[in-house]
Design a protein around this motif. Structure first.
Motif, PDB file in Angstrom:
ATOM      1  N   ASN A   1       0.805  -1.224   0.000  1.00  0.00           N
ATOM      2  CA  ASN A   1       0.000   0.000   0.000  1.00  0.00           C
ATOM      3  C   ASN A   1       0.841   1.280   0.000  1.00  0.00           C
ATOM      4  O   ASN A   1       0.288   2.376  -0.077  1.00  0.00           O
ATOM      5  N   VAL A   2       2.159   1.144   0.087  1.00  0.00           N
ATOM      6  CA  VAL A   2       3.039   2.302   0.234  1.00  0.00           C
ATOM      7  C   VAL A   2       3.490   2.796  -1.132  1.00  0.00           C
ATOM      8  O   VAL A   2       4.121   2.061  -1.899  1.00  0.00           O
ATOM      9  N   ALA A   3       3.179   4.044  -1.416  1.00  0.00           N
ATOM     10  CA  ALA A   3       3.624   4.662  -2.670  1.00  0.00           C
ATOM     11  C   ALA A   3       5.059   5.142  -2.572  1.00  0.00           C
ATOM     12  O   ALA A   3       5.843   4.976  -3.509  1.00  0.00           O
ATOM     13  N   ALA A   4       5.427   5.768  -1.440  1.00  0.00           N
ATOM     14  CA  ALA A   4       6.759   6.370  -1.341  1.00  0.00           C
ATOM     15  C   ALA A   4       7.230   6.420   0.104  1.00  0.00           C
ATOM     16  O   ALA A   4       6.431   6.572   1.036  1.00  0.00           O
ATOM     17  N   ILE A   5       8.520   6.286   0.266  1.00  0.00           N
ATOM     18  CA  ILE A   5       9.215   6.618   1.512  1.00  0.00           C
ATOM     19  C   ILE A   5      10.027   7.873   1.227  1.00  0.00           C
ATOM     20  O   ILE A   5      10.846   7.889   0.294  1.00  0.00           O
ATOM     21  N   ILE A   6       9.781   8.924   1.986  1.00  0.00           N
ATOM     22  CA  ILE A   6      10.417  10.218   1.726  1.00  0.00           C
ATOM     23  C   ILE A   6      11.288  10.583   2.921  1.00  0.00           C
ATOM     24  O   ILE A   6      10.806  10.667   4.054  1.00  0.00           O
ATOM     25  N   VAL A   7      12.570  10.804   2.680  1.00  0.00           N
ATOM     26  CA  VAL A   7      13.511  11.108   3.760  1.00  0.00           C
ATOM     27  C   VAL A   7      14.363  12.315   3.391  1.00  0.00           C
ATOM     28  O   VAL A   7      14.642  12.564   2.219  1.00  0.00           O
ATOM     29  N   GLU A   8      14.756  13.058   4.409  1.00  0.00           N
ATOM     30  CA  GLU A   8      15.820  14.059   4.262  1.00  0.00           C
ATOM     31  C   GLU A   8      17.137  13.352   4.594  1.00  0.00           C
ATOM     32  O   GLU A   8      17.288  12.829   5.707  1.00  0.00           O
ATOM     33  N   PRO A   9      18.102  13.324   3.689  1.00  0.00           N
ATOM     34  CA  PRO A   9      19.367  12.630   3.975  1.00  0.00           C
ATOM     35  C   PRO A   9      20.091  13.190   5.195  1.00  0.00           C
ATOM     36  O   PRO A   9      20.801  12.462   5.881  1.00  0.00           O
ATOM     37  N   ILE A  10      19.955  14.482   5.451  1.00  0.00           N
ATOM     38  CA  ILE A  10      20.253  15.083   6.754  1.00  0.00           C
ATOM     39  C   ILE A  10      19.025  15.903   7.102  1.00  0.00           C
ATOM     40  O   ILE A  10      18.618  16.770   6.332  1.00  0.00           O
ATOM     41  N   GLN A  11      18.420  15.628   8.236  1.00  0.00           N
ATOM     42  CA  GLN A  11      17.189  16.325   8.583  1.00  0.00           C
ATOM     43  C   GLN A  11      17.494  17.769   8.948  1.00  0.00           C
ATOM     44  O   GLN A  11      18.374  18.039   9.760  1.00  0.00           O
TER      45      GLN A  11
END
Length: 444
Positions: A219-229
């Motif tokens: 059900n997951v379209a995307a995992i979105i991360v900041e490489p450094i938050q």
């Protein structure tokens, strides 16, 4: 006006009388809902210096929140924007075309990680680009769920503030929020509450557990991360975490998206922060530093994903504005020609050891972290790990009052972040660090 004298000069108190007069006018003209770091009104800026209306020369450790990496008036950016202004300011790229928008897209396709065929879409703001990355991922996968991290910051619009972790001031009172956004723990090394033997693996295991048991990977379209938050406190994930997440996403047909709005384009000493571990996102989001101070953002990624939305499904009135696009070309040229990535590394070489020495000298500093020209100091109450936002605020206020513009950040408001322009002179950087050290020395 040209580049201001690259020297800290204090002619009045900061803020000075002319700034205070203007600020009184602001109170009756502008919404009070906009925050104010410091009520100083800028008349000129460039290099590592901001000049206010009282003639004070302030060392810039903010870069307009990581926007003016090439300085606030880089000659190449200024000349390109002026020339374009004389030709035309806008036609609407959805209506008629112009070559410079295509050139920006070509450059981003070439510069971003991955040797596969790519496409780019241009927008105006970082939040707008994040929202469109979600639209693209949902269309491509036919799925709805979006996974983000704790301590994340992705913007202030309905969807992006839902994706953002911190409640006050970004979310309080603005609900109900967008559906199908799920949060997993951030691998925040300084504040990790797990066993701590392998934070990368422990955080990854929690992500997998949440995705597989609570959401369903299908059900997951995307995992979105900041490489450094960024706003979350310049949190640098432990080595191994991002590659694990990217591999998991690939295994389950999930689009892996890197939000490089703050960390990208040379800021961390790499062209993109994901390059530090050789991670190749499916989509990568850029903004802030992209156009040297003009509003421009982009989503770049695999052609088959970027082309999944039918024609007309993406766009915006100001998307790929021509003045912003020529500024982006000039800023990208400066990044390469002046080796600003190398200068970001040099900023780290100068600043980080000094910050580490300050940490060793005071119990108020719990952690020093970051890469390149994206560095942070986290303040804690002495003898504990309890956040000390009042200490961070006092040090920032001291620096600001003494002609060094600093920003606070962090979920707990306990972090001072350093975001100097990559073109800052080393003498200015050292002087700014001295002022910060004086501010820390004022703590009880």
């Amino acid at each position: 006006m040209g580049q201001p004298t690259q020297q800290r000069i204090l002619k009045t108190d900061i803020p000075g009388p002319e700034s205070l007069k203007l600020h009184e006018k602001r109170k009756t003209a502008f919404s009070s809902s906009f925050g104010v770091t410091i009520p100083v009104y800028i008349d000129d800026a460039g290099g590592g210096i901001l000049v206010d209306v009282d003639g004070n020369h302030i060392i810039d450790l903010a870069s307009g929140i990581a926007v003016t990496s090439v300085g606030a008036s880089h000659p190449k950016v200024v000349a390109a924007a002026q020339a374009q202004l004389e030709r035309f300011t806008h036609t609407g790229f959805l209506v008629t075309q112009y070559d410079v928008a295509v050139e920006v897209a070509e450059r981003l396709n070439r510069l971003t990680p991955g040797d596969f065929e790519k496409r780019t879409a241009l927008y105006s703001t970082g939040a707008e680009a994040v929202e469109n990355a979600v639209k693209i991922a949902r269309t491509y996968t036919g799925r709805d769920a979006i996974v983000v991290l704790g301590h994340a910051y992705h913007g202030r619009t309905l969807l992006t503030m839902t994706m953002t972790a911190k409640n006050v001031p970004y979310k309080e009172g603005f609900g109900p929020f967008a559906p199908e956004v799920y949060r997993v723990p951030s691998p925040y090394p300084y504040r990790w509450t797990g066993a701590g033997e392998d934070i990368a693996q422990e955080a990854f295991d929690q992500l997998v557990d949440t995705v597989t048991t609570q959401i369903g990977a299908h059900n997951v379209a995307a995992i979105i991360v900041e490489p450094i938050q960024g706003e979350g406190g310049f949190i640098e994930p432990p080595l191994g975490y991002l590659p694990k997440v990217a591999e998991f996403a690939e295994e389950h047909g999930i689009v892996f998206v890197a939000d490089e709005i703050q960390a990208g384009l040379g800021r961390t000493g790499d062209l993109f922060a994901v390059n530090h571990e050789g991670v190749v996102p499916d989509l990568i989001i850029t903004a802030k530093a992209l156009a040297g101070g003009l509003p421009l953002s982009a989503v770049t990624g695999r052609a088959e994903i970027m082309n999944a939305v039918p024609a007309g499904g993406l766009g915006g009135t100001y998307s790929g504005n021509p003045v912003a696009c020529v500024a982006a070309v000039a800023a990208l040229d400066a990044l390469v020609e002046e080796d600003l990535i190398g200068k970001a590394k040099r900023i780290e070489q100068i600043a980080k050891p000094r910050l580490e020495s300050l940490k060793a000298d005071t119990p108020w500093i719990g952690d020093v972290r970051g890469r390149g020209a994206m560095l942070a100091v986290e303040f804690v109450k002495p003898g504990t790990k309890e956040p000390a936002p009042e200490a961070a605020k006092k040090v920032a206020e001291y620096a600001n009052a003494h002609g060094v513009l600093t920003l606070t950040a962090g979920t707990y408001g306990s972090v001072i972040r350093l975001l100097p322009p990559l073109v800052i002179g080393e003498d200015l950087l050292l002087e700014a660090l001295d002022v910060i050290a004086e501010g820390i020395g004022e703590l009880p």
